[in-house]
Design an enzyme around this catalytic site. Sequence first.
Site, PDB file in Angstrom:
ATOM      1  CD  GLU A  57       5.500  -1.375  -2.486  1.00  0.00           C
ATOM      2  OE1 GLU A  57       5.931  -0.525  -3.265  1.00  0.00           O
ATOM      3  OE2 GLU A  57       5.156  -0.813  -1.435  1.00  0.00           O
ATOM      4  CG  HIS A 126      -3.485   1.651   3.650  1.00  0.00           C
ATOM      5  ND1 HIS A 126      -4.231   2.901   3.104  1.00  0.00           N
ATOM      6  CD2 HIS A 126      -2.209   1.745   3.776  1.00  0.00           C
ATOM      7  CE1 HIS A 126      -2.846   3.790   2.786  1.00  0.00           C
ATOM      8  NE2 HIS A 126      -1.961   2.886   3.328  1.00  0.00           N
TER       9      HIS A 126
END
Length: 322
Positions: A57, A126
């Site tokens: 990321e 998540h």
Amino acid sequence: MTYREAVREGLREALRSDPRVFLMGEDVGKYGGPYACSKGFLDEFGPDRIRDTPLSENTFVGAGIGAALGGLRPIVEVMTVNFSLLALDQIVNNAATIRHMSGGQFGIPLVVRMATGAGRQVAAQHSHSLEGWFAHIPGITVLTPATIPDAKGMLLAALQQPDPVFIFEHAYLYPTEGELDEQAGAVDIRHAIVRRAGTDMSIITFGGSVWKALAAADQLATDGIEADVIDLRVLRPLDMATILASVSKTHRAVIVDEGWRTGSFAAEISARIVEGGFYELDGPVQRVCSAEVPIPYPKHLEDAALPNVDRIVQAVRSLVSP
């Protein structure tokens, strides 16, 4: 049309209308995006404009910043808000600061999209809601589309901005359905909106919690309690004028935030209501937030941890009842 299809329509329109726009992120190409928002795009637009990235990321958000500095209009998709923490160095130290540190010479016209929120049993790594953390950072705009028109229109509006815009799409909303005008385009990204008008209570929320607040308001109306439901839409810059106008009318406020209560965005709104509207209040500001635990996997525990309609109704009644 579903929320997911509205996002896809916005992406497709952006890619077709501006050759500088490209999409980058994990699984956005062959897989069609972790939430199927870019399904079919690799065949339609090719690998130069639909780019799969490694699981890195900080690297691909940094690449997006570099591309924006070079004159392109990157849309970077981070799979989920939890993973965005790996890119905080690029976000906080570069994307948000270069305009300021260059004396206004350079902007970063970067759009970063990511899923946020719980309710799908995908466990703690998540499921969190960290958009309030991002709203802490000066130099970026933070959007939380809750409706089908905003899902498309906020993306198109974000691409018109000269500085970084972060869009938080609540994952629970992707399969929801609604209407979208064929001519729908960019929308206002500076103001909140009153989704339901009332005189007895201001329920202030954003993102996936908007629909819970509206359901609570409908339930309260059967008891004669009419609530304003404010969809903040934009967390930074925050539209306090709409919030204070509502509180001046109703004299009571409940804030619904899927983040944790401690240090939450609800706390920021509560403080600003006290700063700007203390003498309009007939009671303390109430907050309905997630339980202070990592979001559980088992459905009954996940449900118990999240703000829900019953808790919102209870909070409102605690302020309205004698």
